[in-house]
Design an enzyme around this catalytic site. Structure first.
Site, PDB file in Angstrom:
ATOM      1  N   HIS A 290      -1.482   1.199  -9.749  1.00 25.12           N
ATOM      2  CA  HIS A 290      -2.221   0.317  -8.845  1.00 25.12           C
ATOM      3  C   HIS A 290      -3.026  -0.729  -9.631  1.00 25.12           C
ATOM      4  CE1 HIS A 290      -4.036   0.222  -4.526  1.00 25.12           C
ATOM      5  NE2 HIS A 290      -3.961  -0.988  -5.036  1.00 25.12           N
TER       6      HIS A 290
ATOM      7  N   ARG B 132       0.850  -1.184   0.000  1.00 23.99           N
ATOM      8  CA  ARG B 132       0.000   0.000   0.000  1.00 23.99           C
ATOM      9  C   ARG B 132       0.890   1.241   0.000  1.00 23.99           C
ATOM     10  NH1 ARG B 132      -3.450  -2.868  -1.556  1.00 23.99           N
ATOM     11  NH2 ARG B 132      -5.579  -3.153  -0.743  1.00 23.99           N
TER      12      ARG B 132
END
Length: 307
Positions: free
Chosen positions: A270, A222
């Site tokens: 992402h 993350r």
């Protein structure tokens, strides 16, 4: 017993079709078409916001992603189970992405890209996979699957996790006391940790400095885990050779951010892995069955740990 979906409506149409085929007896609704709030027992969402507290008979909140850090757990009643997504599509996508990234690093493709821009034709000595030590931070479902694939190429593989784990053919480390030893034997570091208070800012100068000089990183955890200033400094000093980064903080990465212009950094938006709607429905229906039967659900998080 109604299921409510709150996320991308395009993918939601696939969810609705799959539900109608496999579970025609379970009403499936897509937010904001809630219908009778009292009929909803299961909520499928990326970010439910405050919706969970408005459904009086809600029994389970399902995240449609592999993580739950995007959820504000303070807005979900403490007695409600929260379940993260565990399904084959997520695993396969991550294994593909990380495998390609490690092979690109191993086969010197960052260096060859720089040579191409400079119009230089210069072979680089090839080293065997057995000499490139790979280490994965996080030995959950994704980390274990990645290591199982990378082992097949002959890389010496290790993994680190907070609590002890065993993975066949992988040297496993656990706890803070073993972190330095794990890093010292790692030439390519892959981060697959969940985002928690303990992992926020985890990839910093301390971690980079503990790796062998010239190590590389693959960041697919993350964004807030990576201290970008520390990475840029480590790249400038040659402590870190190259980095493949799929998650950033913020997202999207601003157009003037210094990461964009780093020749030894590859950035993707992402996309390392994404939930496959078809197989995700199968996973949710299995958990609904388990919940109705009083069996443990696959992927239910520990609210105290945050994952």
């Amino acid at each position: 017993m109604t299921v409510l979906y709150k996320s991308d409506p395009v993918r939601g149409a696939i969810w609705a079709e799959r539900f109608a085929k496999l579970a025609p007896d379970i009403p499936f609704r897509m937010w904001p078409d809630v219908g009778d709030p009292a009929a909803i027992r299961y909520l499928l969402a990326w970010q439910p916001d405050g919706l969970a507290v408005t459904l009086p008979n809600l029994e389970v909140v399902f995240s449609i992603g592999a993580g739950v850090d995007q959820l504000d757990l303070s807005r979900i009643p403490a007695d409600l189970p929260v379940v993260r997504m565990i399904e084959p599509g997520l695993v396969h996508g991550m294994v593909e992405y990380v495998t390609e990234a490690v092979l690109a690093i191993h086969r010197d493709l960052f260096d060859y890209a720089m040579q191409q821009r400079a119009r230089v034709w210069q072979p680089i000595q090839l080293h065997p996979a057995a000499s490139r030590r790979v280490g994965v931070l996080g030995l959950g479902m994704l980390g274990t699957a990645v290591l199982e694939r990378l082992r097949l190429f002959g890389f010496p593989c290790a993994g680190w996790s907070r609590s002890p784990r065993e993975v066949e053919g992988v040297e496993c480390f656990s706890g803070d006391a073993t972190l330095a030893a794990f890093l010292a034997r790692t030439d390519v570091l892959i981060c697959l940790l969940p985002l928690t208070d303990a992992t926020r800012g985890f990839l910093d100068q301390r971690i980079f400095g503990a790796l062998p000089k010239g190590a590389s990183i693959v960041q697919v955890g993350r964004g807030p885990q990576l201290v970008i200033g520390d990475l840029l400094d480590a790249l400038d000093r040659g402590q870190i050779h190259s980095a493949v980064i799929d998650v950033t903080d913020p997202e999207p990465l601003p157009v003037d951010h210094p990461l964009w212009t780093q020749p030894r950094v590859r950035i993707t938006p992402h996309i390392a892995s994404a939930t496959c709607a078809v197989t995700a429905v199968d996973a949710v229906l299995e958990n609904v069955r388990r919940h109705r039967a009083g069996e443990p659900m696959i992927g239910q998080i520990d609210r105290a740990r945050g994952y």
